[in-house]
Design an enzyme around this catalytic site. Sequence first.
Site, short mmCIF file in Angstrom:
data_model
loop_
_atom_site.label_atom_id
_atom_site.label_comp_id
_atom_site.label_asym_id
_atom_site.label_seq_id
_atom_site.Cartn_x
_atom_site.Cartn_y
_atom_site.Cartn_z
N ASP A 3 0.85 -1.19 0.00
CA ASP A 3 0.00 0.00 0.00
C ASP A 3 0.89 1.25 0.00
OD1 ASP A 3 -3.01 0.87 0.60
OD2 ASP A 3 -1.69 2.19 1.74
N ASP A 60 -4.70 2.25 -4.46
CA ASP A 60 -3.24 2.37 -4.31
C ASP A 60 -2.65 1.10 -3.72
OD1 ASP A 60 -4.47 2.73 -1.85
OD2 ASP A 60 -2.90 4.04 -1.07
#
Length: 341
Positions: free
Chosen positions: A215, A258
């Site tokens: 992430d 993301d």
Amino acid sequence: MPHDNDKARILATLDRMLDDLDRHDLPARTTFLAAFYAEAVGEIAGLTDALNQVEQPPTKADLNQKTQVVCSRLLSLPEFEEFTRSGGLMAHQAEEILSSATAMEDRALAYGQHLGLATEKLDDADDREEIQKIIAEVSEETGGLIDQNHGLVEKLRESTETIQQLQSRLSEIQDLAAKDAVTGLYNRRYFERALNEMLPDPRNHEGRLCVIFIDIDNFKGFNDSYGHAVGDMVLKLVARILQGSVRAQDICARYGGDEFVVALPGIVLDDAHHLAERLRARMASTPLRKRGTEENFGQLTISMGMTAYHHPESADVLIDRADGALLRAKDAGKNILVLSE
């Protein structure tokens, strides 16, 4: 022009499709050919097994039942229309080849009979003109057979090229369907399918398959402060560093937003740990600057969660464990890697 091995492969695919139709007593319809073509090139699985199941006595499947089985497999493909179109065109090409080959076989049989009669006539002929006439007839028949053979060869060449173009187009569509539009990495759908295919391989058992969830730290801040164009630039940069940091056999994908994921087959957790730490350090040392203006966007860091596969658990269990480790990494302050054994 296709190479000999391409021709052999294409003809083998056609052969397999026609054998499948014959084995399951199915007509050469576009839908059936499309489905068997998709199975032959590995885009769908289990079609033959599903048909075998409904064909088991004492309940013999009728055409409607078989059609339902075939269509249910085809409809699972995002490239359904392309496969259906390709199946129809391949059916047409196969029909033309078979028709030409049958005509050639009939012509060869007739030629053999004509040659036999000519031999008998020559044995009985005692006139020079009669002998010349018999030879001229044989020569004309031979020329016709050669021309027809050339026609069959040309038809085979044209059909092979057409089928090769269809396969190339399908490969392009499959590639687009498997890739993320922003980063060029594989998408979630492709990753999950690839991971499921890795699990049965004994080389990936005993903890020798690892999954890393990644992430981007503070990614929302990049988007809010600089806009989505900069956000996309960050996603592309992470994807580029990620691809350059893993092995050729590893599968990298953008899982969503993301979040990224990597499957590392044939590697133990300790070795995967070292690889992941090198990746984290490389990300942190990469400056975030706008091309042209060199505007500084801050530091790029990532949080990671990693785990190893324990046979015979499912892909979902493996993914959930890696994702849970990622959540713990983010809660612990970010820019770290958390292992979950």
